[in-house]
Design an enzyme around this catalytic site. Structure first.
Site, short mmCIF file in Angstrom:
data_model
loop_
_atom_site.label_atom_id
_atom_site.label_comp_id
_atom_site.label_asym_id
_atom_site.label_seq_id
_atom_site.Cartn_x
_atom_site.Cartn_y
_atom_site.Cartn_z
N CYS A 1 4.08 2.21 -3.02
CA CYS A 1 4.12 1.15 -3.97
C CYS A 1 3.62 1.70 -5.41
CB CYS A 1 3.27 -0.14 -3.70
SG CYS A 1 2.93 -1.36 -4.66
N CYS B 1 -0.55 2.76 -2.60
CA CYS B 1 -0.36 1.99 -3.77
C CYS B 1 -0.96 2.79 -4.88
CB CYS B 1 -0.64 0.81 -3.86
SG CYS B 1 -0.36 -0.18 -2.38
N CYS C 1 -5.89 2.00 -21.84
CA CYS C 1 -4.50 1.54 -21.87
C CYS C 1 -4.46 0.50 -23.23
CB CYS C 1 -4.43 0.24 -20.69
SG CYS C 1 -3.00 -0.71 -20.68
N CYS D 1 -9.90 -6.46 -17.68
CA CYS D 1 -9.65 -5.13 -17.12
C CYS D 1 -10.45 -4.03 -17.74
CB CYS D 1 -8.23 -4.79 -17.33
SG CYS D 1 -7.62 -3.05 -16.59
N CYS E 1 -5.99 -7.02 -21.73
CA CYS E 1 -6.34 -7.84 -20.62
C CYS E 1 -7.56 -8.24 -20.39
CB CYS E 1 -5.46 -7.21 -19.24
SG CYS E 1 -3.85 -6.85 -19.57
N ARG F 1 -1.95 -10.95 0.33
CA ARG F 1 -3.11 -9.99 0.38
C ARG F 1 -4.33 -10.31 -0.18
NH1 ARG F 1 -0.85 -5.67 -2.14
NH2 ARG F 1 0.41 -5.36 0.00
N CYS G 1 5.96 -6.90 -5.48
CA CYS G 1 4.62 -7.45 -4.90
C CYS G 1 4.17 -8.09 -6.12
CB CYS G 1 3.96 -6.29 -4.80
SG CYS G 1 1.98 -6.51 -4.53
N1 SAM Z 1 -1.16 -1.68 -15.86
C1 SAM Z 1 -0.46 -2.31 -14.83
C2 SAM Z 1 -0.16 -3.58 -15.06
O1 SAM Z 1 -1.06 -4.17 -15.71
O2 SAM Z 1 0.83 -4.37 -14.44
C3 SAM Z 1 -0.97 -1.91 -13.57
C4 SAM Z 1 -2.40 -1.88 -13.30
S1 SAM Z 1 -3.32 -3.14 -13.34
C5 SAM Z 1 -4.95 -2.59 -13.22
C6 SAM Z 1 -2.97 -4.14 -11.75
C7 SAM Z 1 -3.43 -5.40 -11.50
O3 SAM Z 1 -4.92 -5.19 -11.29
C8 SAM Z 1 -3.78 -6.40 -12.57
O4 SAM Z 1 -2.39 -7.18 -12.95
C9 SAM Z 1 -4.51 -7.54 -12.00
O5 SAM Z 1 -4.01 -8.33 -11.26
C10 SAM Z 1 -5.52 -6.47 -11.15
N2 SAM Z 1 -6.94 -6.29 -11.79
C11 SAM Z 1 -7.24 -5.31 -12.84
N3 SAM Z 1 -8.56 -5.61 -12.96
C12 SAM Z 1 -8.92 -6.59 -12.12
C13 SAM Z 1 -10.47 -7.21 -12.18
N4 SAM Z 1 -11.34 -6.85 -12.68
N5 SAM Z 1 -10.40 -8.09 -11.09
C14 SAM Z 1 -9.48 -8.41 -10.06
N6 SAM Z 1 -8.06 -8.04 -10.46
C15 SAM Z 1 -8.14 -6.97 -11.43
FE1 SF4 Z 2 -3.63 -2.30 -18.91
FE2 SF4 Z 2 -5.41 -3.27 -17.33
FE3 SF4 Z 2 -3.76 -4.81 -18.51
FE4 SF4 Z 2 -2.85 -3.04 -16.61
S1 SF4 Z 2 -4.15 -4.82 -16.29
S2 SF4 Z 2 -1.82 -3.58 -18.69
S3 SF4 Z 2 -4.36 -1.19 -16.93
S4 SF4 Z 2 -5.32 -3.58 -19.66
#
Ligand code: SAM
Ligand code: SF4
Ligand code: DTB
Length: 330
Positions: free
Chosen positions: A145, A114, A71, A78, A75, A277, A205
């Site tokens: 979802c 989802c 990606c 992530c 973040c 949730r 959500c």
């Molecule tokens: N890329 C899209 C986005 O960022 O909206 C969808 C996928 S992203 C992985 C969805 C959510 O997963 C993030 O907004 C975050 O809240 C959660 N998430 C991702 N990594 C995480 C982690 N290590 N621990 C807890 N929540 C996590």
């Molecule tokens: Fe990309 Fe992860 Fe951020 Fe979603 S949370 S936008 S998958 S880096």
């Protein structure tokens, strides 16, 4: 120290996520809830919970990563970010693989499926395949979802027309803390996509992650922003950070478990009709802590052995826990 939840404003509700013109609940009211003695807070949360929900029912959603890793976003939590993530990259799954996973989830008792993609946002051509996935999962009789990142004009309508029930897009943390976690997009971008989802008539959500070095004030601000949306999210995932190797947050200090439970209780009180949730991080919790989260008003979980890239309690373990607690999962 009584925090009062104001009734919804009497003005005609709009379909936008922009804050209600009259805040339903103020920061100081939310802060006062957080400060209540733990037992008082849980009693209030459980009382509100019983007025709006079946006290012994928990909704079951199963996750599938339909496009993993690589990606463009950074973040800090992530594993799928190309900047630091260690998740193995995979291209968009075939529809047949999605149907197989959704059927397996349904057979285990999940009612919502989802699908998550590691995108900044989908390209219009990506949506062709996602639409097919949504139609196929709907065809199995499950709620749908997706979480695909930021949406452009017209994309939420396409998803709605394919049969999408919910779009997941988290605010993740307060506007003030957001820039410390992510630099490639901003908090306002998230609100913009949420408005598109609402306007298209797809259920929202939206929640956050706790344990990212945020302060209590940040948690108060996140809760206020969610609860004061013109229509609060129907579903509010509260994630406990799973520290992923290689990410800037790999070594983050875990949040005090009672503060996590408090946040769930506050979400329950200020968003009484929403499903709250208990999301990522359950594998790192013991059964007793999860039971406290249900007592605080959590009434939905991610169910199935995997989240997107990381583990989740085994479905059989959850079934056994629910049996011990007399909870009906559906
Ligand atoms: N890329 C899209 C986005 O960022 O909206 C969808 C996928 S992203 C992985 C969805 C959510 O997963 C993030 O907004 C975050 O809240 C959660 N998430 C991702 N990594 C995480 C982690 N290590 N621990 C807890 N929540 C996590
Ligand atoms: Fe990309 Fe992860 Fe951020 Fe979603 S949370 S936008 S998958 S880096
Ligand atoms: C949400 O709030 N949590 C889910 C879902 N929405 C997409 C994702 C949790 C991801 C946990 C880390 C991982 O598995 O990579």
């Amino acid at each position: 120290m009584t925090a009062i939840l104001h009734p919804h404003p009497t003005r005609k509700a709009t379909l936008r996520v922009a804050p209600a013109t009259v805040a339903r609940v103020s920061h100081s009211e939310i802060a006062a809830l957080f400060e209540l003695p733990f037992n008082d807070l849980l009693f209030r949360a459980q009382t509100v919970h019983r007025q709006h929900h079946d006290a012994n029912a928990v909704q079951l959603s199963t996750l599938l990563s339909i496009k993993t890793g690589g990606c463009s976003e950074d973040c800090g939590y992530c594993s799928q970010s190309a900047h630091h993530g260690q998740a193995e990259r995979e291209s968009l799954l075939d529809v047949s693989e999605v149907i197989e996973a959704a059927q397996a989830a349904k057979d285990k008792g999940a009612t919502r499926f989802c699908m998550g993609a590691a995108w900044r946002g989908p390209k219009d051509k990506d949506l062709d395949q996602v639409e097919t996935m949504i139609k196929a999962v709907k065809g199995l009789g499950m709620e749908t979802c997706v979480t695909l990142g930021m949406l452009k004009a017209g994309q939420a309508e396409r998803l709605r027309d394919a049969g999408l029930d919910y779009y997941n897009h988290n605010l993740d943390t307060s506007a003030e803390h957001y820039d410390k976690v992510i630099s490639t997009h901003c908090h306002a971008d998230r609100l913009d996509t949420l408005a598109k989802v609402r306007d298209a008539g797809v259920k929202v959500c939206c929640g956050g992650i706790l344990g990212m070095g945020e302060t209590r004030a940040d948690r108060v601000a996140l809760m206020a922003e969610l609860a004061n949306m013109a229509t609060p999210p129907e579903s509010v995932p509260i994630n406990n950070l799973v520290p992923m190797p290689g990410t800037p947050m790999a070594g983050a200090e875990a949040i005090d478990p009672f503060e996590f439970v408090r946040t769930i209780a506050v979400a329950r009180i200020i968003m009484p009709a929403s499903y709250v949730r208990l999301s990522a991080g359950r594998q790192q919790m013991n059964d007793e802590l999860q039971a406290l989260c249900f007592l605080a008003g959590a009434n939905s979980i991610f169910y199935g052995d995997k989240l997107l890239t990381t583990g989740n309690p085994e479905a059989d373990h959850d079934a056994a826990l629910f049996a011990r607690l007399g909870i009906n999962g559906a």
